[in-house]
Design a protein around this motif. Structure first.
Motif, short mmCIF file in Angstrom:
data_model
loop_
_atom_site.label_atom_id
_atom_site.label_comp_id
_atom_site.label_asym_id
_atom_site.label_seq_id
_atom_site.Cartn_x
_atom_site.Cartn_y
_atom_site.Cartn_z
N GLU A 1 0.82 -1.20 0.00
CA GLU A 1 0.00 0.00 0.00
C GLU A 1 0.86 1.26 0.00
O GLU A 1 1.95 1.29 0.58
CB GLU A 1 -0.92 0.01 1.22
N LYS B 1 -1.99 -0.48 -8.11
CA LYS B 1 -1.56 -0.10 -6.77
C LYS B 1 -2.71 0.46 -5.93
O LYS B 1 -2.50 0.76 -4.75
CB LYS B 1 -0.45 0.94 -6.84
N ASP C 1 -3.99 3.37 -6.16
CA ASP C 1 -3.54 4.72 -5.81
C ASP C 1 -4.24 5.71 -6.74
O ASP C 1 -4.06 5.66 -7.96
CB ASP C 1 -2.02 4.83 -5.95
#
Length: 308
Positions: free
Chosen positions: A82, A295, A297
């Motif tokens: 993360e 990811k 993100d």
């Protein structure tokens, strides 16, 4: 027997004659470091996260001041999958002096302690001197670079000198009106590394194709199709034949009457978009977004740019 009549010359035949290469009158190629500049405009927009405000104040025709405020999260290194972010805020103050067309001086000071400086001076019509430097409080992170660029009639060459015993040189030559070939070599004495690279670029009024390969394992291929004066499509493939890493990207650049929209998507599942909207003379509104699905993100940003 009927007499054989020779074919009448057509416009295409005349064009073939006109396309004969004049090797004594070839155009000057673009610099070696800008081989992929058309593709980078679409595939590498200035994406950011958070809020950004840029203000430029012209004091006279040669001197201006720059103020920039940035508020948003900053990624920190982590061993977990993360992404870890912490909120930050930075203020940058800069000054720019331009004595057109020969001299450019640029300085920038950040609240985190970094100082950036840039100098560009045209020694003559063909020879240009460039210097870039960054000073920071972090150990071994300050660096400087000096470039000497020489522009010939149908070629360009560059010599680089940097801290850490970095030496580099590049050369690019126009072979025909549309094709240019070049190469580069570098030596990083501090890290005991060296490399050699080769490149080819073919450009017309409608499309640009570029290929670059280096002994470090990097291979970069890019292609830009100019659909119209306001629309361009770009794609590239970047791979490292030593580590077997491959990434492909596709992007677009769309210029409207009051705004410019750029975006990209790559094979890693990352999608980005960058919008510049002109609200008024000297006032631009910016929207930025980047979604990294692999990811997980997600980055969103907006900003204002005041001044020309």
């Amino acid at each position: 027997m009927a007499t054989m009549v020779p074919p009448i010359p057509t416009t295409e035949d005349h064009n073939k004659v006109d396309e004969k290469v004049d090797y004594f009158n070839l155009p000057c190629p673009i610099p070696f470091e800008e081989l992929h500049r058309e593709a980078m405009m679409s595939l590498k927009p200035d994406l950011f996260e958070g809020m950004r405000f840029d203000f430029t104040k012209m004091l006279n025709q040669k001197f201006c001041l720059n103020h920039s405020v940035m508020m948003g999260p900053t990624e920190i290194p982590s061993q977990s999958a993360e992404t870890i972010k912490i909120p930050t805020a930075n203020y940058d103050f800069g000054a720019t002096f331009i004595d057109h067309p020969r001299l450019l001086l640029l300085g920038r000071v950040m609240t985190d302690g970094r100082v950036n400086a840039r100098v560009k001076y045209d020694v003559s019509e063909n020879l240009t001197f460039k210097a870039n430097a960054q000073l920071t409080n972090e150990p071994h992170m300050s660096h400087g670079m000096f470039n000497f660029d020489y522009k010939g009639k149908d070629y360009r060459t560059q010599f680089q000198l940097g801290n850490g015993a970095l030496l580099g040189a590049s050369y690019i030559q126009s072979v025909t009106r549309h094709l240019s070939l070049g190469g580069e070599v570098f030596w990083a004495g501090q890290h005991r590394k060296s490399g050699v690279g080769y490149a080819a670029r073919y450009n017309t009024d409608k499309w640009v194709a570029t290929g670059q390969v280096a002994s470090t394992g990097m291979v970069l291929l890019s292609y830009v199709q100019k659909v119209s004066e306001k629309v361009s499509l770009a794609s590239d493939v970047m791979c490292n034949y030593l580590s077997r890493d491959v990434t492909a990207s596709f992007g677009y650049d769309y210029i409207l009457r009051q705004c410019r929209l750029r975006g990209k998507i790559d094979s890693n599942g990352c999608v980005g978009a960058y919008l510049e909207e002109r609200l008024n003379m000297g006032l631009n509104f910016i929207l930025s977004a980047e979604l990294d699905h692999r990811k997980k993100d997600y980055k969103f940003g907006f900003g204002l740019t005041v001044g020309e």
